[in-house]
Write an enzyme that holds these catalytic residues in place. Structure first.
Site, PDB file in Angstrom:
ATOM      1  N   ARG B  15      70.311  58.179  41.303  1.00 38.41           N
ATOM      2  CA  ARG B  15      69.161  57.821  42.145  1.00 38.41           C
ATOM      3  C   ARG B  15      69.675  57.288  43.482  1.00 38.41           C
ATOM      4  O   ARG B  15      69.567  57.935  44.509  1.00 38.41           O
ATOM      5  CB  ARG B  15      68.300  56.772  41.411  1.00 38.41           C
ATOM      6  CG  ARG B  15      66.918  56.589  41.994  1.00 38.41           C
ATOM      7  CD  ARG B  15      66.852  55.611  43.142  1.00 38.41           C
ATOM      8  NE  ARG B  15      67.377  54.286  42.775  1.00 38.41           N
ATOM      9  CZ  ARG B  15      67.631  53.339  43.657  1.00 38.41           C
ATOM     10  NH1 ARG B  15      67.436  53.549  44.955  1.00 38.41           N
ATOM     11  NH2 ARG B  15      68.121  52.163  43.271  1.00 38.41           N
ATOM     12  N   ASP B  16      70.316  56.116  43.464  1.00 42.22           N
ATOM     13  CA  ASP B  16      70.748  55.480  44.714  1.00 42.22           C
ATOM     14  C   ASP B  16      71.864  56.273  45.389  1.00 42.22           C
ATOM     15  O   ASP B  16      71.983  56.269  46.618  1.00 42.22           O
ATOM     16  CB  ASP B  16      71.236  54.054  44.406  1.00 42.22           C
ATOM     17  CG  ASP B  16      71.075  53.109  45.583  1.00 42.22           C
ATOM     18  OD1 ASP B  16      70.573  53.547  46.629  1.00 42.22           O
ATOM     19  OD2 ASP B  16      71.440  51.930  45.456  1.00 42.22           O
ATOM     20  N   HIS B 211      72.640  44.035  41.702  1.00 44.67           N
ATOM     21  CA  HIS B 211      72.817  45.356  42.304  1.00 44.67           C
ATOM     22  C   HIS B 211      73.523  45.133  43.640  1.00 44.67           C
ATOM     23  O   HIS B 211      72.898  44.691  44.603  1.00 44.67           O
ATOM     24  CB  HIS B 211      71.424  45.991  42.485  1.00 44.67           C
ATOM     25  CG  HIS B 211      71.413  47.319  43.177  1.00 44.67           C
ATOM     26  ND1 HIS B 211      71.178  48.503  42.509  1.00 44.67           N
ATOM     27  CD2 HIS B 211      71.596  47.662  44.466  1.00 44.67           C
ATOM     28  CE1 HIS B 211      71.213  49.507  43.373  1.00 44.67           C
ATOM     29  NE2 HIS B 211      71.470  49.023  44.577  1.00 44.67           N
ATOM     30  N   HIS B 213      76.166  46.376  46.825  1.00 44.84           N
ATOM     31  CA  HIS B 213      76.800  47.470  47.563  1.00 44.84           C
ATOM     32  C   HIS B 213      78.127  46.960  48.090  1.00 44.84           C
ATOM     33  O   HIS B 213      78.287  45.768  48.355  1.00 44.84           O
ATOM     34  CB  HIS B 213      75.897  47.950  48.702  1.00 44.84           C
ATOM     35  CG  HIS B 213      74.788  48.834  48.221  1.00 44.84           C
ATOM     36  ND1 HIS B 213      74.624  50.130  48.632  1.00 44.84           N
ATOM     37  CD2 HIS B 213      73.799  48.603  47.321  1.00 44.84           C
ATOM     38  CE1 HIS B 213      73.575  50.662  48.021  1.00 44.84           C
ATOM     39  NE2 HIS B 213      73.048  49.760  47.227  1.00 44.84           N
ATOM     40  N   CYS B 244      74.461  56.617  53.327  1.00 46.85           N
ATOM     41  CA  CYS B 244      74.125  57.842  54.032  1.00 46.85           C
ATOM     42  C   CYS B 244      75.355  58.371  54.735  1.00 46.85           C
ATOM     43  O   CYS B 244      75.936  57.690  55.569  1.00 46.85           O
ATOM     44  CB  CYS B 244      73.022  57.562  55.041  1.00 46.85           C
ATOM     45  SG  CYS B 244      72.607  59.034  55.982  1.00 46.85           S
ATOM     46  N   ASN B 253      77.002  52.094  46.415  1.00 44.04           N
ATOM     47  CA  ASN B 253      77.009  51.042  45.426  1.00 44.04           C
ATOM     48  C   ASN B 253      78.445  50.695  45.086  1.00 44.04           C
ATOM     49  O   ASN B 253      79.369  51.425  45.416  1.00 44.04           O
ATOM     50  CB  ASN B 253      76.307  51.552  44.163  1.00 44.04           C
ATOM     51  CG  ASN B 253      74.837  51.788  44.401  1.00 44.04           C
ATOM     52  OD1 ASN B 253      74.431  52.855  44.848  1.00 44.04           O
ATOM     53  ND2 ASN B 253      74.030  50.780  44.137  1.00 44.04           N
TER      54      ASN B 253
END
Lengths: 317, 317
Positions: B15-16, B211, B213, B244, B253
């Site tokens: 997903r991420d 979560h 990064h 991105c 992540n």
């Protein structure tokens, strides 16, 4: 340590970062790197290694580099020495700090310097005696490093008690700083806590520094764990330089820029200007290629609206 | 959580990791990735996002992926939903866990979903009501995420009290898990401690997940800090996929392989076979290019003579 910083970050890239590279970095580039990083606020730099040039041609200019660095007022100049002969070269120049390293792993010590670990430990006493005989006590500090203290490529995990005993020996022998090194990047944060607590129990008021490699991604996590133990001195290299580019898997020291960012973000002042530090990367990059430098901050930049630790401290007072 | 693991690691790369990529990863490759990672021991995977396919074509196959994942016995299947409509798609399939995210940063929430933060918080209540009305209480868990909880690209640092208040709202509204996210990778270990302690004070027995990064290199240091707070659930993505590729500085992540290695090295069992996990990288690499995956363990391999946490635990008992 200066009053206005909370953590001493020491650049070791000129030694640990370059020692395995086949590309000779010109003396003038090394000095430009030292000058620029000092100007960015780094107070202490391991500038070279007094190994025989035949063994490591990269350090054929050791005297020249050390001498020029010693001419920069305010910079603490450290040099690695593999043995008494190397120490004598450092003493002859009056470098501020001599870094002598023993491997806690007996196998690694044998492979690295062809001596039993106990002989290498005893050699440190001879270096202390030579320093004192040269009248340099109080002028040239002796730092003793424990390499492979958190793991060894030959032996795997190292018993904490072995690290503790080596630290006690070196403290007793007159070390003015003890550096605990995860030479091959095996450590995790809980192991760091266990090992550093054991070392701190033996070293009393002698400052203890941490030297981590980021081989398996745990470098900054280990720094944070060491911070919790009270450690306030860390080795790092610009762009994470180090390791052997021809040995897949070997990787460098923790990245100086990322270390300084994390510490600063935690509110711990390092005295380093992050923007200026990032600019220094261009100097080694010009000789080693931009790809040889890693680092997250260099890619991502500072967070938006970032306030430095010093700015935040000033806002409070 | 299964009795035989200490920490739940959740794969969110599908997903991420994929949401910002222009390359469509074929459905069969997504399923091969899920299957292989589940076989490597990952118990919970965020397999897709129920966003409108027009907005993110990568997730045009959301139903297909979720349905196939639900057919893998023992795997907990999580899906992101941006709103009630997305949640209804997830409920129709009976996914095990629905992940609904609100930005603590009001500006980010507005930019991201064009709604005031308070509206987005209220929407969670509607999702809870819809889940209950569908008779899925006890079958589909509702997890609520707090994004930008540790910093925002628009607002910079976020007041801890804002995070605390959002967490309290979601806990009260019926969240069965609260996820605290450092969406843009601004956090440091001490900030993690401060924010997670504030959240834990509001959430009682509701599990709290982290979560992170790794945008500025502090990802695993933040994990270690969260571990010290008692957090035992972490999101990560294989090879650190995410961010991105067209926005310099954005990064993914934390790396699942490095996370699992660090936890295992600390003696915390994840249930994941590190060797099998590393092998899974070949699946996304075949579609996205090997360069799109990062990770230190993949480069360096396991330490020599490495004993897993489970092996060490077995040796003691």
């Amino acid at each position: 340590m200066a009053q206005d910083i909370d953590v001493l970050v020491r650049e070791v890239g000129l030694r640990d970062g370059l020692q395995n590279l086949s590309t000779f970095v010109p003396t003038e580039a090394k000095l430009a790197w030292i000058r620029a990083e000092f100007a960015a606020g780094v107070r202490e730099i391991e500038v070279t290694s007094f190994v025989p040039p035949k063994l490591i041609p990269q350090f054929a200019d050791a005297e020249q580099v050390a001498q020029a660095a010693l001419a920069m007022p305010g910079l603490t100049v450290m040099t690695l020495v593999p043995n008494l002969r190397g120490a004598e070269r450092a003493f002859a120049l009056g470098v501020h700090k001599v870094d002598y390293v023993v491997s806690v792993s007996r196998t690694h010590n044998l492979k690295n310097v062809r001596r039993e670990r106990e002989e290498s430990l005893e050699d440190f006493k001879r270096i202390v005696a030579a320093r004192d005989a040269a009248g340099l006590k109080g002028r040239t500090q002796l730092a003793a490093g424990l390499s492979t203290a958190l793991g060894c490529s030959y032996e795997g995990r190292i018993a904490v008690d072995e690290v503790r005993r080596c630290a006690a020996f070196l403290a007793e022998a007159g070390a003015e700083e003890i550096m605990v090194a995860d030479t091959v990047g095996y450590a995790d944060p809980w192991q760091v806590r266990e090992v550093f607590e054991a070392v701190l129990a033996e070293t009393g008021k002698i400052p203890v520094a941490a030297h981590f490699h980021d081989t398996r991604g745990t470098g900054l996590a280990n720094v944070a764990a060491a911070i919790e133990c009270g450690i306030r001195r860390f080795d790092a290299s610009l762009g994470g330089l180090g390791g052997c580019p021809f040995a897949p898997g070997a990787s460098g020291n923790i990245v100086m820029e990322d270390l300084c960012f994390m510490l600063d973000s935690m509110g711990l002042r390092t005295g380093v200007d992050l923007g200026k530090l990032l600019d220094v990367r261009a100097i080694p990059a010009a000789h080693l290629g931009a790809d040889s430098l890693t680092g997250a901050l260099a890619k991502a930049g500072l967070p938006r609206h970032y306030q430095t630790a010093a700015e935040r401290a000033a806002a409070i007072h």
